[in-house]
Design a protein around this motif. Sequence first.
Motif, PDB file in Angstrom:
ATOM      1  N   LEU A 110      -7.958   2.411  -3.755  1.00  0.00           N
ATOM      2  CA  LEU A 110      -7.737   0.985  -3.571  1.00  0.00           C
ATOM      3  C   LEU A 110      -7.905   0.267  -4.909  1.00  0.00           C
ATOM      4  O   LEU A 110      -8.740   0.639  -5.726  1.00  0.00           O
ATOM      5  CB  LEU A 110      -8.722   0.420  -2.539  1.00  0.00           C
ATOM      6  N   ILE A 147      -8.245   4.043   6.023  1.00  0.00           N
ATOM      7  CA  ILE A 147      -8.955   4.225   4.753  1.00  0.00           C
ATOM      8  C   ILE A 147      -9.893   5.421   4.835  1.00  0.00           C
ATOM      9  O   ILE A 147      -9.963   6.253   3.918  1.00  0.00           O
ATOM     10  CB  ILE A 147      -9.711   2.927   4.385  1.00  0.00           C
ATOM     11  N   SER A 158       0.833  -1.202   0.000  1.00  0.00           N
ATOM     12  CA  SER A 158       0.000   0.000   0.000  1.00  0.00           C
ATOM     13  C   SER A 158       0.867   1.251   0.000  1.00  0.00           C
ATOM     14  O   SER A 158       1.728   1.411   0.876  1.00  0.00           O
ATOM     15  CB  SER A 158      -0.894   0.014   1.247  1.00  0.00           C
TER      16      SER A 158
END
Length: 398
Positions: free
Chosen positions: A272, A265, A48
């Motif tokens: 994403l 998030i 990520s």
Amino acid sequence: MTFDDPFRCFVPYPDAHVKNAATGPLTGLTLAVKDLFDVKGYPTGAGSPIVLAQSGIKTKTAPMVKTLLDAGARFVGKTHTDELAFSLNGKNAHFGSPINPAAPERITGGSSSGSMAAVAGRLADIAVGSDTGGSVRAPASYGGLFGIRPTHGRLSLKRAWPLAESLDTPGWFARDGETFARVALVVLGKDRVELPELPRLLLAEDLFAQAVPEAETILRNVVQRTIPALGQPEGVKVARDLDALYWAFRWIQGREAWIADGAMIDRFGPPLGPGVAERFAFSKAVGDADYAKGETVRKSIRARLAKQLGSDGVLILPTVPDIAPLVSAAEPELEDFRNRALRLLCLSGLTGFPQITVPVAQREGAPLGLSLIGPKGSDKSLVAFAVKFERAARIRIA
């Protein structure tokens, strides 16, 4: 990296020296580490960009990794993972996707995609991965490797990025049984339940039926080849309702994944990747009632499987429904296969019992694994049996 990486399995971090013991039971073996686990001198990105941006350089190494280094394994790099470890496909929209050395036209599987590719591509002898919903077992099957999801809680996940706390485990990959067993002797300690040399074998009829017909036939033939050496398995039905297991797993995993990553998030709104975005949207919507239903199912299947296995039983089942899907498969096709695979993979996750996938077969030139599940705490003796099973599966009957 200081060497070629033809399978794109390593994260291209600047090299930092990682100390290992000069001698030990793993001397001579090279080690790759999934980029969920902290390694001193490196960041931890968890697949990520947001996690990587916040990571900084770690000052301590995860205990699971340090144990291997202290046993003499030599670190060669950190490997790619699916974004936040929330996938089974091995594709990462931000950092790219490793290549499956055993079947380049097919996916690696995930989320321990780079770890599988490093071992299957002979760039590392062993690799650390993590397994929540199949992230070691599925890639190992797709790459023709041994892979293990240990008894839940047996190995440390300290200094590793979480996905779902009650389901997450570390695991490892190896190309051959001898190397696989060397790692087991280093990391597992003493079994709480020790399987007999020839355990009572159970064939999961309802789970074999989840494989595609061609794969089911191949895997049943593999089991037949082992009978002269290991004995005739008894056919059993494992679950009363496989759909109930599937949904219980998804509710538990989803709720815990949102607990692990939801605040990040919501705060940063990171883009994403395909599939991952939809799974986190699902996770955010899992409520108390669904989570409670999942826990009820988990308790029931754990008791049922414990009774079936006792202290001397090993369950035989397909690892996944088929060989790895094609890289060119559309996202809906990959998601459909993932959901079918979860119906097989969720059993070990929900019960917390150890599962090993063994490289035993091929279909259309691509690897296909078969799995063994043992009683809780039987990991080391299950590894020994898995090595014996793989040898027996190689013996062809005229």
